[in-house]
Design a protein around this motif. Sequence first.
Motif, PDB file in Angstrom:
ATOM      1  N   HIS A 375      18.219 -28.190  84.970  1.00 53.21           N
ATOM      2  CA  HIS A 375      17.748 -29.582  85.032  1.00 53.21           C
ATOM      3  C   HIS A 375      18.379 -30.408  83.922  1.00 53.21           C
ATOM      4  O   HIS A 375      18.773 -31.552  84.116  1.00 53.21           O
ATOM      5  N   PHE A 410      22.154 -27.514  94.528  1.00 50.57           N
ATOM      6  CA  PHE A 410      21.151 -27.881  93.528  1.00 50.57           C
ATOM      7  C   PHE A 410      21.130 -29.397  93.292  1.00 50.57           C
ATOM      8  O   PHE A 410      20.074 -30.013  93.177  1.00 50.57           O
ATOM      9  N   ARG A 418      14.667 -27.669  94.165  1.00 56.00           N
ATOM     10  CA  ARG A 418      15.377 -27.208  92.961  1.00 56.00           C
ATOM     11  C   ARG A 418      14.606 -26.098  92.279  1.00 56.00           C
ATOM     12  O   ARG A 418      15.179 -25.081  91.884  1.00 56.00           O
TER      13      ARG A 418
END
Length: 461
Positions: A375, A410, A418
């Motif tokens: 992330h 992703f 995700r």
Amino acid sequence: MIRKLFHRVFRRGSVLPSGQSVKNAALIPLARHGIHRESVSPGARRTCEALQKASYTAYVVGGAVRDLIAGIVPKDYDIATSATPEQVRSLFRRSRIIGRRFQIVHVMQGSETLEVSTFRAAHDADTAKDEHGRVLRDNVFGTMAEDAARRDFTVNALYYDPTTQIVHDYHHGVADLKQKTLRMIGEPTVRYREDPVRMLRAVRLSAKLGLTLDPAVRAPIREMAGLMENVPVARVFDEMLKLLFSGHAVECVKRLRDDGLHHGLLPLLDVILEQPMGEKFVLLALASTDARVKAGKSLSPGYLFATLLWHEVLANWENRKARRELPTPALYEAMDEVLDQQGEKLAITRRIAGDIKEIWALQPRFDKRAGKSPHRLLEQPRFRAAYDFLALRAESGEIDQELADWWHEFQMADLAEREAMLLPDSGPKKRRRRRVKKPADGLANVNDAPDAAESRASDEV
Ligand code: ATP
Ligand code: MG
């Protein structure tokens, strides 16, 4: 009309002290060159018309005329005129004089910027040169015929008048273009000595236009390539970018190699062509750059240089890892060493070096597919470039395609998807804590410590 024009342009031919001849122009009619005035940009047309109305001569010149005859859309237009820069400046409200030694005028017409230059004199015995014959100053106004003689190739010495639709051709450029030959104006060895960059221009223009180099143009390059070392680095850098971003980089590199011309012409070419391991990667990078140019997409020098030097970094990094250096600090050392070695030679500016490093430094972070790391990587400003770079590495076979595919997915996925894609966390820190509890397993702590340090360091990338 044609007869009047003919007389206006027709001067007696003469020979300059440098041995170059100043010739008379052949007047090529529309039927032979095929450039209708409508195919010239409105800005170039308006500029020529305004100059002519003020009783100056003015022509579209150089690359644009050549490209139009060859059926290529010119990327910009140059105008040559008998008016001085001051006179040009006073005619166009939206214009400014640039350059100190040889002034040219930028004339703005709508969204176009036209480069207007006054006819320049050819070099003669008084021209200032360095000890290798390189011209240092080139700033005397001259006649149109002299202006033609100082240009490099015959196909670049064409002057198109949008009013009469006639091409003034001083050196048989139209015929050479039709016969697909790149021929030098004057003696190639003299012209290369005056300006060694012409060697690179020969290769770039022949690739762009699909021309064959005249043997006299090609033959001296191998021997004279070393003269490029005397050219100021900033100019070499500009030429390098022109070559790499010409939309024909793969073809240029191929031609250089086929002709054995890649040694010494451009330091970067030596780097590109002498890394057998990275060849596939570099060619893919150049091919994708060519495709971007053709599609009119933006290009970043940092990204391209990052690809061109990547395998040097990889080799250096592998050596360091083999010497048991910690992977992440070793990558940083490798990046610095390669940029130190190549940066100066290639005239890579500090800002571009910064861009290059950002792309390289993000690469190991793609290996981390657990926890918060993916992330955080997505939020990096340079993520997109770094991901494109990763995809290129996969395409060249350096890394698994599966990794690039995972990152592709992703990026596209929503937050919940995700989370579901993340791999199970198997961080070294946890392992270390578990092992600490086992009294008989003391050695494992020592071996694990570098991993933990590395994991921290790489998170800071
Ligand atoms: P392109 O724009 O496709 O890169 P070009 O030939 O138009 O190619 P420019 O750098 O725009 O290249 O130069 C415009 C013109 O100026 C050329 O067509 C040529 O007539 C002249 N010129 C450029 N560089 C040189 C040089 N090194 N020596 C002599 N003439 C040059
Ligand atoms: Mg041009």
